[in-house]
Design a protein around this motif. Sequence first.
Motif, short mmCIF file in Angstrom:
data_model
loop_
_atom_site.label_atom_id
_atom_site.label_comp_id
_atom_site.label_asym_id
_atom_site.label_seq_id
_atom_site.Cartn_x
_atom_site.Cartn_y
_atom_site.Cartn_z
N ASP A 338 0.83 -1.20 0.00
CA ASP A 338 0.00 0.00 0.00
C ASP A 338 0.87 1.25 0.00
OD1 ASP A 338 -2.24 1.64 0.05
OD2 ASP A 338 -2.34 1.63 2.25
N LEU A 339 1.73 1.37 -0.98
CA LEU A 339 2.62 2.53 -1.00
C LEU A 339 1.86 3.85 -1.09
CD1 LEU A 339 5.56 1.28 -3.28
CD2 LEU A 339 5.18 0.95 -0.83
N PRO A 340 0.88 4.00 -1.98
CA PRO A 340 0.19 5.29 -2.05
C PRO A 340 -0.46 5.71 -0.74
CG PRO A 340 -0.30 3.98 -4.01
CD PRO A 340 0.40 3.07 -3.04
N GLY A 341 -0.96 4.74 0.02
CA GLY A 341 -1.65 5.07 1.26
C GLY A 341 -0.75 5.48 2.40
N LEU A 342 0.56 5.40 2.21
CA LEU A 342 1.50 5.73 3.28
C LEU A 342 1.76 7.23 3.42
CD1 LEU A 342 4.23 2.98 2.69
CD2 LEU A 342 2.48 3.00 4.47
N ALA A 343 1.33 8.02 2.44
CA ALA A 343 1.74 9.42 2.40
C ALA A 343 1.40 10.20 3.66
CB ALA A 343 1.14 10.10 1.16
N PRO A 344 0.17 10.14 4.19
CA PRO A 344 -0.11 10.95 5.40
C PRO A 344 0.77 10.58 6.58
CG PRO A 344 -2.14 10.23 4.36
CD PRO A 344 -1.03 9.48 3.68
N GLU A 345 0.96 9.28 6.83
CA GLU A 345 1.77 8.86 7.97
C GLU A 345 3.23 9.24 7.79
OE1 GLU A 345 3.09 4.74 10.31
OE2 GLU A 345 1.60 4.68 8.70
N VAL A 346 3.78 9.00 6.62
CA VAL A 346 5.19 9.32 6.37
C VAL A 346 5.43 10.82 6.50
CG1 VAL A 346 6.97 9.38 4.58
CG2 VAL A 346 5.65 7.30 4.94
N THR A 347 4.50 11.62 5.97
CA THR A 347 4.66 13.07 6.06
C THR A 347 4.55 13.55 7.49
OG1 THR A 347 3.70 13.29 3.85
CG2 THR A 347 3.81 15.28 5.20
N ALA A 348 3.62 13.00 8.25
CA ALA A 348 3.47 13.39 9.65
C ALA A 348 4.73 13.07 10.45
CB ALA A 348 2.26 12.68 10.26
N GLN A 349 5.32 11.91 10.19
CA GLN A 349 6.56 11.55 10.88
C GLN A 349 7.70 12.48 10.49
OE1 GLN A 349 7.04 7.41 9.88
NE2 GLN A 349 5.59 6.71 11.43
N ALA A 350 7.78 12.81 9.22
CA ALA A 350 8.84 13.73 8.76
C ALA A 350 8.68 15.10 9.40
CB ALA A 350 8.81 13.84 7.24
N LEU A 351 7.45 15.59 9.48
CA LEU A 351 7.21 16.89 10.10
C LEU A 351 7.56 16.87 11.58
CD1 LEU A 351 3.86 17.96 8.41
CD2 LEU A 351 6.05 19.14 8.24
N SER A 352 7.22 15.77 12.26
CA SER A 352 7.53 15.67 13.69
C SER A 352 9.04 15.72 13.92
CB SER A 352 6.95 14.36 14.25
OG SER A 352 7.30 14.20 15.60
N TRP A 353 9.81 15.10 13.03
CA TRP A 353 11.27 15.08 13.18
C TRP A 353 11.88 16.44 12.88
CZ3 TRP A 353 15.61 15.68 10.02
CH2 TRP A 353 16.81 15.25 10.58
N VAL A 354 11.38 17.12 11.85
CA VAL A 354 12.04 18.34 11.40
C VAL A 354 11.54 19.58 12.13
CG1 VAL A 354 10.47 19.08 9.52
CG2 VAL A 354 12.93 19.38 9.26
N ARG A 355 10.38 19.52 12.77
CA ARG A 355 9.81 20.71 13.39
C ARG A 355 10.74 21.37 14.42
NH1 ARG A 355 4.96 24.05 12.93
NH2 ARG A 355 5.86 25.82 14.00
N PRO A 356 11.39 20.61 15.32
CA PRO A 356 12.31 21.28 16.25
C PRO A 356 13.46 22.00 15.55
CG PRO A 356 11.78 19.06 17.01
CD PRO A 356 11.26 19.17 15.62
N LEU A 357 13.94 21.45 14.44
CA LEU A 357 15.02 22.11 13.69
C LEU A 357 14.51 23.40 13.06
CD1 LEU A 357 16.60 18.99 11.95
CD2 LEU A 357 17.23 20.03 14.13
N PHE A 358 13.30 23.34 12.54
CA PHE A 358 12.68 24.55 11.96
C PHE A 358 12.52 25.63 13.03
CE2 PHE A 358 8.90 27.09 11.20
CZ PHE A 358 9.12 27.58 9.93
N ASP A 359 11.96 25.27 14.17
CA ASP A 359 11.74 26.24 15.24
C ASP A 359 13.06 26.83 15.73
OD1 ASP A 359 9.02 25.78 15.12
OD2 ASP A 359 9.00 24.36 16.80
N ASP A 360 14.07 26.00 15.83
CA ASP A 360 15.38 26.48 16.27
C ASP A 360 15.96 27.48 15.28
OD1 ASP A 360 17.86 26.18 18.02
OD2 ASP A 360 18.67 25.54 16.08
N SER A 361 15.81 27.20 13.99
CA SER A 361 16.32 28.11 12.97
C SER A 361 15.59 29.44 13.02
CB SER A 361 16.18 27.48 11.58
OG SER A 361 16.68 28.32 10.57
N VAL A 362 14.28 29.40 13.19
CA VAL A 362 13.49 30.63 13.26
C VAL A 362 13.93 31.47 14.46
CG1 VAL A 362 11.18 31.54 13.74
CG2 VAL A 362 11.49 29.73 12.03
N GLN A 363 14.06 30.83 15.61
CA GLN A 363 14.45 31.56 16.82
C GLN A 363 15.85 32.16 16.67
OE1 GLN A 363 13.98 28.66 19.93
NE2 GLN A 363 11.78 28.45 19.55
N ALA A 364 16.76 31.39 16.08
CA ALA A 364 18.13 31.89 15.90
C ALA A 364 18.16 33.06 14.93
CB ALA A 364 19.04 30.77 15.41
#
Length: 466
Positions: A338-364
């Motif tokens: 079910d590769l097509p059906g994985l998109a929401p979960e994969v994207t949510a996981q990617a966002l969870s991982w990258v969000r702290p880096l994004f917030d840190d860059s904004v604050q800096a």
Amino acid sequence: MSATNGRRVVVMGGGIAGLSAALLLARGGLRVTLLERDQAPPRDLADMWHWNRPGAPQMRQLHTFLGLFRKELRARLSDVYEDLLAHGVEDISVATPSGTGGGDPDLAVLAARRPVVEWALHRALVREAGVELRYGTSVRRADVAGGRIRGVHVRGGLLEADVLIDAAGRRSPLREDFTRLEQEVECGVVYNTRFFRLREGVARPALQRGVTSMVAGVGFGAGLFYHDNRTFAIGLARLPDDDSLKALRDTESFDRAAGLFPEFAPWLAGEVSEPVTEVVPMAGLRNCLRSLTEQAPAGYFVLGDALCTTDPAFGRGASVALHGAARLADAFAQAPDDLPGLAPEVTAQALSWVRPLFDDSVQADIARTRLWEAALSGAPVPAAPGVPSVNPFLLVEAGERDPVLWQAAQRCVNLLEPLESLDVPEIRQRLQAVWASGWRPAAPAAPSHAEVAEAVALGRRVFQNQ
């Protein structure tokens, strides 16, 4: 059942995110077509300076390939890693302040130009079975039916696909169709970069931190990054509205300004190095974070800069791209039916991982902009706090006194550990002990803003009179 299940994958974008995703998925048994609007890299590495990538202006800027990038590359694409080392890329340890190695083997970075890394990924992809490469090809729109990706429209017709991976960067033609902007904050900086090459027979001068020497000026910034094959780049940063430094884009002004920095002097002497490019400015930078809309079709995945961009000063983009490609390949391998059906979960996981880096860059970026604007307006610079706050860059400097702080900070800076791993009692206590000893961060041996502005103005006059 075969891991491929007959799925057809189209990858938009031939940067690090797209190339690495295409390579990893092809090695997982999928049929992959990669589409890139710009031209293919040259066959000969010596021709890299002439490779024009209008769609990726960051190609002509200095880069850092952090410990996470190196770790993922060695683990997932070891042939690419070895190919890079065979063509002049260097492994440089940051495990100790002296750079002599020892300690954590993952604490090392790659000294490489961005085009060279893409060149090596492309070389591996060309050799891979089941891959079709189409350079000079732009996606016009996606073809969607029944809420699922069916292909993409390109010049010449429809290219059918079950999975579409959007690695076309922050200007992806599909971003308005299938993603929403979660947050966008200006970086508040303009970078100007020029590349140089050490002359034959000249020993490489010393660097402060791994592959870099950074200078925190008052109202501006500067850095020197060592790359592959004895090349290096100097970047000078200014506020977008700082008219006194706008002429840094001119070579005469840039060279005069760069020559003021004591850290750069050993590299810039005429008998030591020679310039190999003009000055390339990069402006309009923004920290951007996107997510999928509810209307995004099944089979549409977003990767790399198409998902998140941060201030390039931190050097996180390449690591985020390769890490995202690796996690995408893992998800596909674990659920091939079910590769097509994985998109929401994969994207949510990617966002969870990258969000702290994004917030840190904004604050800096916000903190840097306020500090630079205050300095240029004549406002007093805030005094150092009595009890310093924990941040990885301060800990790197304090790590000259305490190796535990050094390694903890380097693991965060190199994205091997999350930023919150530093906010623990042991780290705070060690930093306070170093602070209580009387240690303070060394004041940068930088010229004043007025001196840099004067050098820029003089260079501009010389340029106009030539």
